[in-house]
Design a protein around this motif. Structure first.
Motif, PDB file in Angstrom:
ATOM      1  N   LEU A  84       2.345   7.616  -8.158  1.00 30.08           N
ATOM      2  CA  LEU A  84       1.040   8.035  -8.667  1.00 30.08           C
ATOM      3  C   LEU A  84       1.166   9.090  -9.761  1.00 30.08           C
ATOM      4  CD1 LEU A  84      -1.044   8.192  -5.361  1.00 30.08           C
ATOM      5  CD2 LEU A  84      -1.177   6.483  -7.181  1.00 30.08           C
ATOM      6  N   LEU A 101       0.824  -1.204   0.000  1.00 27.40           N
ATOM      7  CA  LEU A 101       0.000   0.000   0.000  1.00 27.40           C
ATOM      8  C   LEU A 101       0.860   1.257   0.000  1.00 27.40           C
ATOM      9  CD1 LEU A 101      -2.832   1.215   0.115  1.00 27.40           C
ATOM     10  CD2 LEU A 101      -2.701   1.102   2.624  1.00 27.40           C
ATOM     11  N   SER A 102       1.995   1.213   0.703  1.00 26.67           N
ATOM     12  CA  SER A 102       2.873   2.385   0.730  1.00 26.67           C
ATOM     13  C   SER A 102       3.489   2.648  -0.645  1.00 26.67           C
ATOM     14  CB  SER A 102       3.978   2.198   1.770  1.00 26.67           C
ATOM     15  OG  SER A 102       4.900   1.196   1.369  1.00 26.67           O
ATOM     16  N   ARG A 149       3.590   9.209  -3.820  1.00 28.87           N
ATOM     17  CA  ARG A 149       3.214  10.310  -4.707  1.00 28.87           C
ATOM     18  C   ARG A 149       3.956  10.277  -6.037  1.00 28.87           C
ATOM     19  NH1 ARG A 149       1.894  15.989  -1.580  1.00 28.87           N
ATOM     20  NH2 ARG A 149       0.148  15.201  -0.347  1.00 28.87           N
ATOM     21  N   THR A 160       0.560   4.043  -3.010  1.00 34.99           N
ATOM     22  CA  THR A 160       0.146   5.402  -2.675  1.00 34.99           C
ATOM     23  C   THR A 160       1.299   6.398  -2.673  1.00 34.99           C
ATOM     24  OG1 THR A 160       0.377   4.893  -0.301  1.00 34.99           O
ATOM     25  CG2 THR A 160      -1.813   4.592  -1.306  1.00 34.99           C
ATOM     26  N   THR A 170       2.139  -0.995 -10.679  1.00 32.55           N
ATOM     27  CA  THR A 170       1.143   0.047 -10.408  1.00 32.55           C
ATOM     28  C   THR A 170       1.001   0.980 -11.599  1.00 32.55           C
ATOM     29  OG1 THR A 170       1.619  -0.021  -8.035  1.00 32.55           O
ATOM     30  CG2 THR A 170       0.519   1.950  -8.876  1.00 32.55           C
TER      31      THR A 170
END
Length: 383
Positions: free
Chosen positions: A210, A201-202, A207, A205, A331
């Motif tokens: 993303l 999850l780290s 930045r 998420t 991701t």
């Protein structure tokens, strides 16, 4: 790891594997009239054939990221290369459109794992600007495979009535499989994370991951849409010759040049991403604005070059954001392809309803404008 420490076969394998994958993925788009006639479909359904491969690209990224953080990318790349090659053999024999759609989905499962595992393989063999350059070459080989498909597919349709449009990709996978088999026990591409308990999850998420994903949304959506419809686009302009293959060839050159620019010139990844997506934004607006004459022929080349240049930079930004490079790259691939899978059928529907592509060009221009903002934000965070 530096380039000189890894055997040539280990370094060449992901590039060879993604070349064959690119052939299977894009070759069919080189003969739209054949598929529209054989299956009695419209342009929206034709675009959906590309989406059928991109949807599993999204779905497999989570399991792919878990696998690649537990074993060598060499071993995973070996078996995904073999699997996609076997599935490619079945595609030309689909008796109905629904069957072809389902088979391309299954092929996309293997190809989606191959894409992210191959990128992770490159990230584990190279560092810094060398990694950016190699990621650019990696993406360039994918588009070169597609360009080869654009040249070969019409010949298969003419000579064999369509047999081989997809299946040649199995033969193209043989060199990659051989190189990987020779190094199947090599540990150079084992997981590099020094933090085995890093939370997925780290990573998801983070930045920088993303923001890199947002940039990838723009460039991969643009690239997939242009690749799918460039043949039909030039046919409607009445332009003869293998311009579709030249456009994909431009993509290969762009991806290679983008990675090399960071390596040879005083540029950083963020600058390459922002500058090139800015050019793509302007190009799409010109295409949507009713340009005429040579501009209508030349702008697809300019835009394809612009959205191809930042490929390696985006991958390197994501891979260097965290020690869990496999999860970071998965991701980016997943989020980028969520958007990319929607654009081919949307573009086909726009074409069916309006008789042109202007609406799709406006949407793609807006995506590239967002990528410029994301690149500027990445640059500020880097400083």
């Amino acid at each position: 790891m530096t380039e000189s420490r890894a055997p040539w076969g280990l370094r060449a394998a992901p590039h060879l594997a993604v070349f064959g994958m690119g052939y299977v993925m894009f070759g069919y788009a080189g003969v739209p009239a054949y598929f529209l006639g054989r299956y009695g479909i419209d342009y929206a359904a034709f675009g959906l054939l590309m989406s059928a491969t991109l949807l599993p690209f999204v779905l497999v990224q989570w399991p792919a990221s878990r696998l690649v953080e537990r074993t060598t990318s060499t071993r995973l790349l070996l078996w995904t290369t073999a699997t996609q090659a076997v599935l490619a053999l079945t595609l030309d024999f689909a008796p109905t459109y629904g069957t072809l759609l389902g088979l391309r989905f299954l092929w996309g499962v293997a190809a989606g794992v191959l894409l992210s595992v191959g990128a992770t393989h490159v990230a584990r063999l190279y560092e810094g600007t060398t990694a950016s350059r190699q990621q650019g070459f990696y993406g360039g080989m994918l588009t070169l495979g597609g360009a080869t498909g654009f040249l070969a597919a019409p010949q298969f349709v003419t000579v064999t009535a369509g047999a081989g449009v997809h299946a040649l990709g199995a033969l193209l996978a043989v060199p990659a499989f051989g190189a990987l088999w020779l190094h199947r026990s090599d540990r150079r591409t084992a997981p590099t994370s020094t933090e085995p308990d890093v939370s997925p999850l780290s990573v998801v998420t983070d930045r920088r991951v993303l923001l890199a994903s947002l940039c990838y949304v723009a460039i991969i959506s643009s690239y997939m849409t242009l690749s799918t419809f460039v043949t039909a686009y030039f046919e409607e302009l009445g332009v003869l010759g293998p311009l579709n293959a030249l456009v994909l060839g431009t993509a290969s050159v762009g991806r290679g040049l983008g990675g090399s620019a960071v390596f040879w010139l005083p540029l950083d990844d963020e600058g390459v991403i922002g500058g090139s997506t800015g050019v793509a934004f302007a190009g799409f607006l010109l295409l949507a604005g009713g340009s005429s004459g040579l501009l209508l022929v030349g702008l697809p080349f300019v835009v394809m070059l612009a959205v191809s240049v930042p490929f390696g930079a985006v991958y390197n930004v994501a891979a260097s954001a965290t020690n869990a490079e496999g999860t970071a790259l998965a991701t980016v691939v997943a989020l980028g392809n969520v958007a990319a899978l929607a654009f081919p059928p949307i573009t086909g529907a726009v074409r069916d309803v309006t008789g042109g592509y202007d609406g799709a060009f406006v949407l793609l221009g807006a995506l590239n404008a967002l990528a410029v903002v994301a690149a500027v934000t990445l640059a500020r965070r880097s400083r």
